[in-house]
Design an enzyme around this catalytic site. Structure first.
Site, PDB file in Angstrom:
ATOM      1  N   GLU A 132      32.635   6.368  13.822  1.00 28.21           N
ATOM      2  CA  GLU A 132      33.002   7.803  13.336  1.00 28.21           C
ATOM      3  C   GLU A 132      32.674   8.121  11.990  1.00 28.21           C
ATOM      4  O   GLU A 132      31.895   9.023  11.577  1.00 28.21           O
ATOM      5  CB  GLU A 132      34.294   7.853  13.761  1.00 28.21           C
TER       6      GLU A 132
ATOM      7  N   GLY B 212      43.359  14.292  12.632  1.00 25.12           N
ATOM      8  CA  GLY B 212      45.013  14.260  12.918  1.00 25.12           C
ATOM      9  C   GLY B 212      45.319  12.853  12.778  1.00 25.12           C
ATOM     10  O   GLY B 212      46.439  12.550  12.228  1.00 25.12           O
ATOM     11  N   GLY B 213      44.706  11.848  13.469  1.00 22.96           N
ATOM     12  CA  GLY B 213      45.253  10.566  13.627  1.00 22.96           C
ATOM     13  C   GLY B 213      44.447   9.448  12.601  1.00 22.96           C
ATOM     14  O   GLY B 213      45.166   8.264  12.494  1.00 22.96           O
ATOM     15  N   SER B 214      43.167   9.895  12.203  1.00 24.99           N
ATOM     16  CA  SER B 214      42.441   8.768  11.267  1.00 24.99           C
ATOM     17  C   SER B 214      41.846   9.822  10.271  1.00 24.99           C
ATOM     18  O   SER B 214      41.612  10.655  10.224  1.00 24.99           O
ATOM     19  CB  SER B 214      41.794   7.936  12.032  1.00 24.99           C
ATOM     20  N   THR B 215      41.555   8.796   9.337  1.00 26.88           N
ATOM     21  CA  THR B 215      40.449   9.554   7.967  1.00 26.88           C
ATOM     22  C   THR B 215      39.690   8.374   7.680  1.00 26.88           C
ATOM     23  O   THR B 215      39.730   6.937   7.881  1.00 26.88           O
ATOM     24  CB  THR B 215      41.560   9.628   6.922  1.00 26.88           C
ATOM     25  N   GLN B 216      38.453   8.997   7.337  1.00 29.45           N
ATOM     26  CA  GLN B 216      37.254   8.163   7.176  1.00 29.45           C
ATOM     27  C   GLN B 216      36.592   8.296   5.677  1.00 29.45           C
ATOM     28  O   GLN B 216      36.641   9.488   5.494  1.00 29.45           O
ATOM     29  CB  GLN B 216      36.051   8.060   8.344  1.00 29.45           C
TER      30      GLN B 216
END
Length: 431
Positions: free
Chosen positions: A175, A205-209
């Site tokens: 991602e 909303g659920g993860s960050t990259q």
């Protein structure tokens, strides 16, 4: 190099190396100045020279469809990205964990966008792919699988070309990498001779990259093994710093700040935070689960207390690459952009450049005035404080680091979707 990239993309699109529609016909096409030993697939000269790709982004807060149009204007020129049709629905697939058929229906409705955009004669030649992200990664495996099977059924009933790997959950690392590919492709950095690229920050909303091409070998040597990824593209190997933090997306961070992540007996519990207005008390739903949340009516509120709460969600969890203390250039999108618009930091149609300290300054203003001056969202204080903390205490950006906040680059959504479309057509060799 850009030319060769598109050559290889055409090969993958028309199926030289894998599953492809029977209508595709093989030819050898020569291009001046190119390695003409490459096998090229094309169609008869009187056929359409417009090609399409459909990518579904099944995120934690919504499902989005991207319909990309690629056009070949002349026989001796290669296709370019001509247009993107984008639409989304809320909530995301994960909200239908106990109702997978209804989740499938949301995808069925979005497929109508593809039918309206792609000419009927091109349907059976146009691949359709869905990749799910943190929303489904956070679900129990059996529930996530039931949703994917419903989507697969919807796809199989559609008139489009459905590849064998058309429905899947995307790995968080991919991602981040594919978002980096999208932004650097659209900004022209990926194939320029300067070798200059920009980093990317994606807050879902659920993860960050976070993803960037390190300038220093020390960054690579000091990074945890799971923060470095290699992929080969057109005789060039890129060694990226990239990591996806599951549970540190904006909505998941709200739950963690409230102490509601993984909590039980939700019907009897009320989760409080100094980040919320004192008199605020409502039900809030994420991932198909409803939580009772409120401010601390008898206590104190404001930026200082709120920041202490969100620090617990970030501190010690997020790795800090030393290189970020320098003059790196980053594009930030998704909730970074949305919350900055809500807080009045940037214009919603234009985006803009801000410094990390601007997030902190506006977070203080929002949090310290939220009781007297209601904002567009009771969570704006918490979200702005969390973004500030994630950037400063988490990733370790300097206060004067400039972030380019954007929703679109050259009229194309800034997300991993375009990169994933190229990945699907061209098969990036990601290790």
């Amino acid at each position: 190099m850009a030319l060769q990239m598109l050559l290889l993309w055409i090969i993958s699109l028309w199926g030289v190396s894998g599953d492809y529609p029977p209508e595709a016909m093989q030819y050898n096409l020569e291009f001046p100045g190119m390695d003409n030993t490459l096998p090229i697939v094309t169609r008869p000269a009187n056929a359409s020279r417009i090609f399409y790709g459909v990518m579904f982004d099944a995120g934690s807060t919504g499902t989005r469809i991207h319909v990309y149009t690629f056009i070949q204007k002349d026989r001796n020129e290669l296709p370019v990205l001509d247009n993107e049709m984008f639409q989304s629905v809320k909530p995301g697939l994960s909200a239908y964990a106990d109702m997978p058929e209804r989740g499938g229906d949301t995808v069925r409705q979005l497929l109508k966008v593809a039918k309206r955009t792609v000419p009927r004669l091109e349907w059976k030649r146009t691949p359709v792919v869905l990749k799910a992200t943190a929303g489904l990664r956070l679900l129990p495996e059996e529930k996530a699988q039931a949703l994917l099977e419903q989507v697969q059924q919807v796809f199989d009933e559609s008139p489009f070309f459905i590849p064998t790997d058309s429905v899947s959950i995307m790995d968080g690392t991919n991602e981040g990498i594919l978002a980096w590919v999208t932004v650097n492709f659209l900004t022209g950095h990926l194939y320029s001779n300067s070798k200059q690229t920009v980093g990317t920050l994606d807050l879902g909303g659920g993860s960050t990259q976070i993803t960037f091409l390190p300038k220093s070998k020390k960054t690579i040597e000091a990074a945890p093994a799971d923060c470095i990824a290699n992929f080969d593209m057109f005789n060039t190997t890129y060694k990226l710093y990239t990591h996806s933090y599951l549970g540190n997306g904006l909505k998941a961070a709200r739950l963690a700040t409230l102490g509601a992540l993984g909590a039980e007996d939700l019907q009897w519990r009320v989760f409080t935070s100094s980040c919320l207005p004192k008199k605020f008390r409502e039900n809030w739903t994420f991932g198909g689960i409803t939580y009772k949340v409120s401010g601390v009516e008898a206590g104190s509120s404001g930026f200082k207390l709120c920041y202490e709460e969100v620090q617990k969600v970030v501190k010690g969890i997020v790795h800090q690459p030393m290189e970020l203390k320098g003059d790196s250039v980053f594009y930030a999108f998704s909730y970074y952009f949305d919350r900055a618009v809500d807080a009045g930091l940037i214009d919603g149609s234009q985006g803009g450049a801000v410094e990390v300290r601007d997030f902190k300054k506006r977070a203080k203003e929002v949090c310290n005035k939220m009781s007297k001056h209601p904002t567009v969202s009771p969570f704006l204080c918490m979200d702005m404080a969390y973004i500030t903390c994630l950037l400063k205490e988490g990733f370790g950006f300097k206060e004067n680091t400039v972030l380019q906040l954007t929703k679109k680059v050259n009229n194309v959504e800034a997300s991993w979707a375009l990169g994933a479309t190229f990945d699907h057509f061209h098969k990036l060799n990601i290790h």
